[in-house]
Design a protein around this motif. Structure first.
Motif, PDB file in Angstrom:
ATOM      1  N   GLY A  35       0.806  -1.207   0.000  1.00  0.00           N
ATOM      2  CA  GLY A  35       0.000   0.000   0.000  1.00  0.00           C
ATOM      3  C   GLY A  35       0.838   1.256   0.000  1.00  0.00           C
ATOM      4  N   TRP A  36       0.224   2.344  -0.457  1.00  0.00           N
ATOM      5  CA  TRP A  36       0.863   3.659  -0.448  1.00  0.00           C
ATOM      6  C   TRP A  36       0.105   4.573   0.527  1.00  0.00           C
ATOM      7  CZ3 TRP A  36       5.374   4.985  -2.591  1.00  0.00           C
ATOM      8  CH2 TRP A  36       5.897   4.163  -3.597  1.00  0.00           C
ATOM      9  N   PHE A  37       0.873   5.333   1.279  1.00  0.00           N
ATOM     10  CA  PHE A  37       0.324   6.249   2.269  1.00  0.00           C
ATOM     11  C   PHE A  37       1.028   7.595   2.138  1.00  0.00           C
ATOM     12  CE2 PHE A  37      -2.127   3.370   4.971  1.00  0.00           C
ATOM     13  CZ  PHE A  37      -1.672   2.141   4.507  1.00  0.00           C
ATOM     14  N   ALA A  51      -1.792  -2.305  -4.114  1.00  0.00           N
ATOM     15  CA  ALA A  51      -1.672  -3.289  -5.178  1.00  0.00           C
ATOM     16  C   ALA A  51      -1.721  -4.666  -4.545  1.00  0.00           C
ATOM     17  CB  ALA A  51      -0.359  -3.093  -5.937  1.00  0.00           C
ATOM     18  N   SER A  52      -2.709  -5.459  -4.947  1.00  0.00           N
ATOM     19  CA  SER A  52      -2.837  -6.809  -4.425  1.00  0.00           C
ATOM     20  C   SER A  52      -1.661  -7.662  -4.891  1.00  0.00           C
ATOM     21  CB  SER A  52      -4.148  -7.425  -4.917  1.00  0.00           C
ATOM     22  OG  SER A  52      -4.223  -8.787  -4.555  1.00  0.00           O
ATOM     23  N   ARG A  57      -5.180  -6.752  -9.107  1.00  0.00           N
ATOM     24  CA  ARG A  57      -6.105  -5.721  -8.662  1.00  0.00           C
ATOM     25  C   ARG A  57      -5.378  -4.578  -7.969  1.00  0.00           C
ATOM     26  NH1 ARG A  57     -10.563  -8.400  -5.039  1.00  0.00           N
ATOM     27  NH2 ARG A  57      -8.758  -9.626  -4.334  1.00  0.00           N
ATOM     28  N   THR A  58      -5.911  -3.384  -8.196  1.00  0.00           N
ATOM     29  CA  THR A  58      -5.431  -2.191  -7.514  1.00  0.00           C
ATOM     30  C   THR A  58      -6.625  -1.453  -6.929  1.00  0.00           C
ATOM     31  OG1 THR A  58      -5.498  -0.960  -9.598  1.00  0.00           O
ATOM     32  CG2 THR A  58      -3.384  -1.909  -8.958  1.00  0.00           C
ATOM     33  N   PHE A  59      -6.365  -0.688  -5.896  1.00  0.00           N
ATOM     34  CA  PHE A  59      -7.428   0.001  -5.165  1.00  0.00           C
ATOM     35  C   PHE A  59      -6.973   1.429  -4.887  1.00  0.00           C
ATOM     36  CE2 PHE A  59      -9.709  -3.916  -4.327  1.00  0.00           C
ATOM     37  CZ  PHE A  59      -8.695  -4.864  -4.346  1.00  0.00           C
ATOM     38  N   TYR A  60      -7.927   2.349  -4.824  1.00  0.00           N
ATOM     39  CA  TYR A  60      -7.592   3.761  -4.650  1.00  0.00           C
ATOM     40  C   TYR A  60      -8.551   4.448  -3.694  1.00  0.00           C
ATOM     41  CZ  TYR A  60      -4.794   2.814  -8.749  1.00  0.00           C
ATOM     42  OH  TYR A  60      -3.879   2.275  -9.611  1.00  0.00           O
TER      43      TYR A  60
END
Length: 124
Positions: A35-37, A51-52, A57-60
């Motif tokens: 994850g990005w923070f 990013a899984s 899959r990616t999530f935002y």
């Protein structure tokens, strides 16, 4: 043991772009996502994207969807965060981290192994 090292930050004008890199040292076995923070002074650490590690899959988060893109280079063990149309409010220290709990964007407490961070400053 896994260690993450971020790089690619810098000073950019509003509307500009940056690509951050997160080099993953060690095995990601047992983790679900990278994850990005980001964290601005006086603010809580905010989850931006993930990013899984099991699939593509990616999530935002809503705050960056459509402007930021995360991707993985599995051969190089690097996760990228492409940031476009940057705004002054994007100014913060940016971190990557692993999660053995979540695949998506989640509270920072659900992630661990944070790197040292890379500073992004958006200013004219």
């Amino acid at each position: 043991q896994v260690q993450l090292v971020e790089s690619g930050g810098g000073l950019v004008q509003p509307g500009g772009s940056l690509r951050l890199s997160c080099v993953v040292h060690g095995s990601t076995a047992g983790f679900y996502a990278i994850g990005w923070f980001r964290q601005a002074p006086g603010e809580q650490r905010e989850g931006l994207a993930s990013a899984s590690l099991d699939d593509n899959r990616t999530f935002y988060a809503d705050s960056v969807r459509g402007r930021f893109i995360t991707s993985r280079d599995n051969e190089k063990n690097i996760v990228y965060l492409q940031m476009n149309n940057l705004k002054p409010e994007d100014t913060a220290m940016y971190y990557c981290a692993t999660s053995a709990i979540a695949r998506g964007v989640a509270p920072a407490s659900w992630y661990g192994n944070f790197g040292q961070g890379t500073q992004v400053t958006v200013s004219s």
